[in-house]
Design a protein around this motif. Sequence first.
Motif, short mmCIF file in Angstrom:
data_model
loop_
_atom_site.label_atom_id
_atom_site.label_comp_id
_atom_site.label_asym_id
_atom_site.label_seq_id
_atom_site.Cartn_x
_atom_site.Cartn_y
_atom_site.Cartn_z
N LEU A 26 0.87 -1.17 0.00
CA LEU A 26 0.00 0.00 0.00
C LEU A 26 0.91 1.23 0.00
O LEU A 26 1.81 1.34 0.83
CB LEU A 26 -0.89 0.02 1.24
N PHE A 35 -6.69 5.96 5.98
CA PHE A 35 -6.70 6.42 7.37
C PHE A 35 -7.69 7.57 7.53
O PHE A 35 -8.49 7.60 8.48
CB PHE A 35 -5.30 6.84 7.81
N SER A 38 -11.14 6.30 7.46
CA SER A 38 -11.46 5.63 8.73
C SER A 38 -11.80 6.66 9.80
O SER A 38 -12.76 6.50 10.57
CB SER A 38 -10.28 4.79 9.22
N LEU A 42 -15.16 7.21 11.85
CA LEU A 42 -15.12 7.17 13.31
C LEU A 42 -15.84 8.39 13.90
O LEU A 42 -16.63 8.26 14.85
CB LEU A 42 -13.66 7.13 13.79
N TYR B 10 -2.72 6.02 23.54
CA TYR B 10 -4.01 6.73 23.50
C TYR B 10 -4.07 7.83 24.55
O TYR B 10 -4.59 8.91 24.31
CB TYR B 10 -5.15 5.73 23.71
N GLU B 15 -4.97 10.47 18.49
CA GLU B 15 -4.63 10.48 17.05
C GLU B 15 -3.39 9.63 16.78
O GLU B 15 -3.34 8.86 15.81
CB GLU B 15 -4.37 11.94 16.64
N TYR B 18 -4.30 5.96 17.08
CA TYR B 18 -5.02 5.48 15.89
C TYR B 18 -4.03 5.20 14.76
O TYR B 18 -4.09 4.17 14.10
CB TYR B 18 -6.03 6.53 15.40
N ARG B 19 -3.16 6.17 14.56
CA ARG B 19 -2.24 6.06 13.42
C ARG B 19 -1.29 4.88 13.60
O ARG B 19 -1.00 4.15 12.65
CB ARG B 19 -1.45 7.37 13.28
N PHE B 22 -3.15 1.75 12.98
CA PHE B 22 -3.46 1.65 11.54
C PHE B 22 -2.22 1.21 10.76
O PHE B 22 -2.28 0.31 9.92
CB PHE B 22 -3.96 3.01 11.04
N ASP B 23 -1.10 1.86 11.05
CA ASP B 23 0.12 1.54 10.33
C ASP B 23 0.54 0.09 10.52
O ASP B 23 1.05 -0.55 9.61
CB ASP B 23 1.27 2.47 10.76
N GLU B 24 0.30 -0.40 11.72
CA GLU B 24 0.73 -1.77 11.99
C GLU B 24 -0.17 -2.81 11.32
O GLU B 24 0.30 -3.85 10.87
CB GLU B 24 0.77 -2.02 13.51
N CYS B 26 -2.70 -2.18 8.81
CA CYS B 26 -3.48 -1.85 7.61
C CYS B 26 -3.29 -2.89 6.52
O CYS B 26 -4.25 -3.26 5.83
CB CYS B 26 -3.19 -0.44 7.12
N LYS B 27 -2.09 -3.42 6.38
CA LYS B 27 -1.87 -4.43 5.34
C LYS B 27 -2.62 -5.72 5.67
O LYS B 27 -3.16 -6.38 4.79
CB LYS B 27 -0.37 -4.70 5.18
N SER B 51 -11.76 0.90 5.59
CA SER B 51 -12.00 2.08 6.44
C SER B 51 -13.12 1.81 7.45
O SER B 51 -13.06 2.29 8.59
CB SER B 51 -12.28 3.33 5.61
N PHE B 54 -11.51 -0.22 10.31
CA PHE B 54 -10.70 0.57 11.24
C PHE B 54 -11.57 1.51 12.09
O PHE B 54 -11.31 1.71 13.26
CB PHE B 54 -9.61 1.33 10.51
N ALA B 55 -12.59 2.06 11.45
CA ALA B 55 -13.48 2.95 12.21
C ALA B 55 -14.09 2.17 13.37
O ALA B 55 -14.16 2.68 14.50
CB ALA B 55 -14.56 3.52 11.29
N PHE B 58 -11.38 1.42 16.07
CA PHE B 58 -11.07 2.59 16.88
C PHE B 58 -12.22 2.90 17.84
O PHE B 58 -12.01 3.20 19.01
CB PHE B 58 -10.83 3.83 16.00
N PHE B 59 -13.42 2.80 17.29
CA PHE B 59 -14.61 3.12 18.07
C PHE B 59 -14.72 2.20 19.29
O PHE B 59 -14.98 2.63 20.40
CB PHE B 59 -15.84 2.96 17.17
N ASP B 62 -12.07 2.83 21.86
CA ASP B 62 -12.32 4.05 22.63
C ASP B 62 -13.11 3.74 23.90
O ASP B 62 -12.96 4.40 24.92
CB ASP B 62 -13.12 5.06 21.79
#
Lengths: 396, 187
Positions: A26, A35, A38, A42, B10, B15, B18-19, B22-24, B26-27, B51, B54-55, B58-59, B62
Motif C-alpha cells: 500500500l 486512514f 477511517s 469514526l 491513546y 490520534e 489510531y495512526r 493503523f500503520d501496523e 493496515c496491510k 476504512s 478501522f473505524a 477505533f470506536f 475508545d
Amino acid sequence: MKTSQFDIFDSADDNALEAIEKRTKLSAGEKDRLFEASMEKLEKMKAAQSCDIETTPEKENLSQSGEKIRLRRYIPVISAAACLIAVIGISGMLISLNNRDNKPKTDKPVSSAVVSLPTAENSSDTSPSKEKPSASVSEADTNTSETDSSANSSISQPDEPTQIHLPDSQVEVTQNDGDQQGNNDDPQPTVDVTEPSQDDQKTVEHRADGDNTDYDRLVEYERWTINFKYYYDVLDLYFAKANIPHDDTRMWFDDSGKLVPMEASEDDPSSFDCGYYLVTDTNYKSTEDIKQLIGKVTTGSCQQEWTKTLLGSSAGNGGKPLYADIDGSLYVGIAPIGGTSYIWTDDTPLISDMTDSSFTVKVPYQAYPNSDIYYLKMYVIKGSDDTWRISRTEKQ
Amino acid sequence: MTGEKYSQLYERSPEEAYRALFDEYCKYVYAIAFSKLRACGTAEDTEECVSDIFAEVFFRLDSEKAKGELKGFIATIAKRRAINKYYSLNAKTGDTVSLDSGEISDLVSDSDTEHSAQRSDLSAELAQKIDELGEPDSTIVVQRFYYERSSADIASDLGMKPSAVRMRSARAMKKLKKALEKDGYTL
C-alpha cells in the motif's frame, strides 16, 4: 492432479493470510487516504452515538438498543415522506388523466397511435381485427422512425468510450508497413557497405609509427562507441522492447472491444499482458522515428534486417510487427516471455581490428533467462559521409 | 501491538494511537478484506471495507479497555465486516440464492468439510511455494496474480522497470508451476 489457482487464497486461513499480508503493498498515499476515511467514519460513529445518548432517557441500555432507537427516531420522518410521495403520486395521476382527456386529436401520430383508446366503432366490434391495430402501429412506427431520424440528425452522438479502435483496413496497412519498406524511397544517408578486406584490416599495433594517428583514431573509435547508445536503443527496441516507456493502461482494442494480442499464448498465465501498448517515449512518435533511428546506426543488409525485424509484417510474435502506428500514435507490442531479454553490462566495449574505415566492437551483455555474460560483436564501417555505421553483428 | 501499548499511546494522544495501530495492521486488514471481496467487489469496495473496519476498531477501543495482542480482535472485526460487505455487494448484484429456490440444493454438499480442508491445504502449499521463490519474485507473483495489479504499478512500488517485473513474474510462475507439479498440484 489437483488444480490450484490464486483464488485459493480467497477466504484463506490465517497462515496463508500472513503470506499474503507480507506481500501486500500500500503506497503512502493509499494509506493516508484509508486512514482519513477511517477517521471520518469514526467521527460519524461518535456523533451518532452522542446523538443517541442525548435523545435516549435510558443511557445504560444504549449499547443493546441503539439500533432500535435509531430506527424509532426515523419512523415519523419515513411515514411523513411516504405520505408525501403518495399524495404527489395521486395528484400527478389525476393531472395526467385530465390532460389526456383535454388533448386535441391533432396530436402527433406517434402519440395518438400509442395512447389512442378504442373508439365507439372499434369497441362495438366483438371480434377485433388484427389488421387495424397493426396498420395503426405501422403508421406510428413510420412516424417514429422519421422523428427519430430527424432527432438523430440534429443531436450529436455521445463520445465513444476512450478505447482504441482501429479499422481492419488500417491494421493491414500498418502490418504491411515493413513490406513497403523495400519500396521506401526516403533518402537515407548512404554508406559504402562493402566489408573491409582482410588486407585492410591492419591492427593499430602494426601501424604504430610514433605519431598520434593511431591514438587519435582510438579516441575517435572510443568516442564513437559512446554513441553506441543509439545502437543500444535499437537493440533495446527489439530485445528489451518492454523497456520503452509506455502507458500500461492504453492498449489496442479491436472494433469489438477485444484486445488485439501480440501473440496468442493461451497456456501462458501472463498472456493477457501480450498486447499493443501506447508508447510514451517522446523520442518515438511513429514508426518513421524508429526507421530513422535504425538508419542512423546501421547500414546495408543490417539496416534492412532490423527494419524488417522491428516494423515488418514478417517479424516474429505471430507475424505481427513489434511497433505499429495506430490511430496516429506509436504502439509497442509487448510479449513478456516472448524471448530472451538483454541487459547491457557496465563493462567497457572492447575495440579491435581497427582500420581507417572499420573496426569491431565486442559489447558484453547479460541475457535472461540464461543469466550468462555474452558478447555481441559488431562490425562498424565508415561511410562516404564519414559516419560510422554497423554493417553486421555476431553473437558470440 | 498489545492493548496496553495502545492504551499508553491513546493517553498521550488518541490520534497518535489510531495512526500507530493503523500503520501496523493496515496491510493485514487489507489482505483480509481483499480475500473476502476479491471475487465480487472492486478496489473501492475493498478500501471502503477497510476504512469501515478501522473505524469500528477505533470506536470499540475508545470505549473498551483491550488487553493482550490486538491482532485477533482486529481480525475478528475485519472478517465480520468483510463478510457483511460481501453479502451486501452480492445482494446488489443479485448473486444471492433464495432459500425458496431450488438453487439452494446446489450449494449443499456432503463433502463441504473435506473440500474446506483441501482448500486449506492447497492455500498453505501455495503460500509456502511462493515464499520459497524469494524476494522480489514472491511479492511480484502475489501482486500480479492475486492482487491483479499492473506491471507498471508493481514496478513503481519495487523500484524496477515494468519489463523486468513482467520477465520476473513469467519466470517465477514457471518455477512455481514446476514446484507445485512436483507435489502433485497444477496451477
